[in-house]
Design a protein around this motif. Sequence first.
Motif, PDB file in Angstrom:
ATOM      1  N   ALA A  81       5.992  34.845   5.104  1.00 17.10           N
ATOM      2  CA  ALA A  81       5.069  35.196   7.010  1.00 17.10           C
ATOM      3  C   ALA A  81       5.764  34.896   7.956  1.00 17.10           C
ATOM      4  CB  ALA A  81       3.450  35.897   7.104  1.00 17.10           C
ATOM      5  N   ARG A  84      11.364  32.091  10.945  1.00 17.42           N
ATOM      6  CA  ARG A  84      12.077  30.570  12.048  1.00 17.42           C
ATOM      7  C   ARG A  84      10.884  30.392  13.550  1.00 17.42           C
ATOM      8  NH1 ARG A  84      14.475  26.716  12.968  1.00 17.42           N
ATOM      9  NH2 ARG A  84      15.553  26.015  11.114  1.00 17.42           N
ATOM     10  N   SER A  87       7.601  28.646  12.121  1.00 15.83           N
ATOM     11  CA  SER A  87       7.452  27.737  11.992  1.00 15.83           C
ATOM     12  C   SER A  87       7.499  26.544  12.854  1.00 15.83           C
ATOM     13  CB  SER A  87       8.864  27.680  11.179  1.00 15.83           C
ATOM     14  OG  SER A  87       9.561  26.900  11.541  1.00 15.83           O
ATOM     15  N   LEU A  90       4.317  26.558  14.988  1.00 18.30           N
ATOM     16  CA  LEU A  90       3.507  26.049  14.103  1.00 18.30           C
ATOM     17  C   LEU A  90       3.358  24.136  13.335  1.00 18.30           C
ATOM     18  CD1 LEU A  90       3.032  27.924  10.205  1.00 18.30           C
ATOM     19  CD2 LEU A  90       0.868  27.473  12.821  1.00 18.30           C
ATOM     20  N   GLU A 255      16.386  38.205  11.523  1.00 14.48           N
ATOM     21  CA  GLU A 255      16.516  38.555  10.786  1.00 14.48           C
ATOM     22  C   GLU A 255      17.117  39.727   9.967  1.00 14.48           C
ATOM     23  OE1 GLU A 255      14.092  35.410   8.786  1.00 14.48           O
ATOM     24  OE2 GLU A 255      15.159  33.967   9.124  1.00 14.48           O
ATOM     25  N   VAL A 284      17.349  31.775  18.376  1.00 15.46           N
ATOM     26  CA  VAL A 284      18.126  31.223  18.586  1.00 15.46           C
ATOM     27  C   VAL A 284      19.511  32.189  18.125  1.00 15.46           C
ATOM     28  CG1 VAL A 284      19.656  29.672  18.139  1.00 15.46           C
ATOM     29  CG2 VAL A 284      17.310  29.385  18.405  1.00 15.46           C
TER      30      VAL A 284
END
Lengths: 335, 335
Positions: A81, A84, A87, A90, A255, A284
């Motif tokens: 979950a 990109r 992450s 985080l 995605e 991006v």
Amino acid sequence: MAEELTARAAVTSADVARLAGVSRATVSFVLNDTQAHRVSDSTRARVLAAADQLGYVPHAAARSLRAGRSNLVLMPASVSAVGRLVSAWLDDLHSELERHGYTTVLHAGRFPDAVGAARAWAELRPAAVVALDGDGLTAEAAGVLRRAGVRATVAFAARPAEGVYTIAFDHARIGAIAAEHLISRGRTTIGVVMPKERGLDTFARPRLAGAEGVAARSRASVRAVEMAYTRESAAELAARWRESGLDGVFAYNDEYAALLMRALQGEGISVPEDVAVVGCDDLVVAALERPALTTVRLDLPAPARIADIVHELVGTGKAPEMPGVEPILIHRQSS
Amino acid sequence: MAEELTARAAVTSADVARLAGVSRATVSFVLNDTQAHRVSDSTRARVLAAADQLGYVPHAAARSLRAGRSNLVLMPASVSAVGRLVSAWLDDLHSELERHGYTTVLHAGRFPDAVGAARAWAELRPAAVVALDGDGLTAEAAGVLRRAGVRATVAFAARPAEGVYTIAFDHARIGAIAAEHLISRGRTTIGVVMPKERGLDTFARPRLAGAEGVAARSRASVRAVEMAYTRESAAELAARWRESGLDGVFAYNDEYAALLMRALQGEGISVPEDVAVVGCDDLVVAALERPALTTVRLDLPAPARIADIVHELVGTGKAPEMPGVEPILIHRQSS
């Protein structure tokens, strides 16, 4: 040849005490840096040397119990979950928490209910629990954490729960914004992609509900369409698209949107002419898709700000309120 | 309004013992299910009722100490290094470990050296440590873990270390295979993308070294090119491309490859005519890029197999050897 890793008995604080010629309590005072007890410099040095010689590592939980403070921040995490977008955020949050002296662990356990989850998290005796997917965190679960000594429970959630510092983040708003946009573009039969991947359901369901809420107040209709993040699943969905009559789709995130868009194009279905496509996250590559992908952007709070909040809650039990996450539609060529 | 979360004193096993009218040791025997001590059914029931009433949660570390077994599997994790490929695999691994009764935590701490890292991991008293990026795991660090009671240390690494169950995974081979392919396609001046994102360096450096090793045995040259995963960085790199003279590029992974390819196309540079591009991971969208992306595929071992190995090591200290990860080149239109 089979690998063999000889299991030796673990070194305990009793071993350190024996080697240093002191009591186990003294070992604990020295290694946990407890200020309440006086230990002479020479004794301290002897204990440290013995611990070093034996390679003794104190327990995090035992240390937190004795020192009255843990330095762990626990984040419940379903790895798949964490996309990109999240992450990179985080990673920054972990750095910011490190700045305050915390170490982050992500807890990958899955549990049938909030209290069961809280019990498992509490076993690690974290100073704080930070839940990105905090909609399931109940007041009862927060109570379990509090009684286990967790000093800060922070959650991104649609609604506040007692004992939880809540940062408002309503996934239903994401679905609503996407549906409103598609309807404003003249679409009347809207699909909402529900990923088959585990762990995404908690985000996907409120997004669908948000879109359905908007549709109920208009002449448009909304329908859930299942899709796995595989070429096969996208191709299969695209092959059945014409008979579905869907002229717009909110594809869960960028995605899934990119994958579905390519599968639709592979079937000769034009985006946005035949189907308008909306993603989420403003990744991006979203602006570089052909056509450039319309998306819902989520401006997450600055990681440094979250880390400050966690640190204030751990230290004082209080922190100023924070604005919630407000999704924003970014209109591009796919819709 | 400021949120206030009243910090109450944590419930301890002493509170449970007091309420149940038994010793603290009895509470421990009951809650940790220690078979070595006999406790009557009525006492057991009283302790469980008291623990339930007070909402007491045993410490994981304390429980592991008493029961001689922890159920934690710790994985060191830089979240941003966990790409799409690995995240689905990790989720499956967590499920398979759950099947054996383990809970996985990902430890996001960053450490200057292997022993420091091992000490921090050891504080959580895991039963096992599984490192995807195990090249830094030294025999000394494995010793720290072993002495703290960690029963299985499993690592994906280029070379085995003493006390570590190693699954061979040499990132240099990935760079070598990519470079060999580009040279076989007649390319002589090869760029290797080095991501600026934190945590990726440990994978990127050996990939570069592998490509350099191949180039040293040929007439081709290899050069590192830095790139962040942002549109700006890719565009900047693409704008300087013609003067660089690079006619081939190994772009770290499929995500960087896709982003760079679009930026190159934006500058009117043709792929593969002007520049051949190779990615890595064979992500779902790699075959759908235009042109379809040549990539290096990594067939990771089945998560169920890894979980079995961990469980065997924890139980017996032994496990059969496993074949390593062998990268395979998938040739498509981008090269």
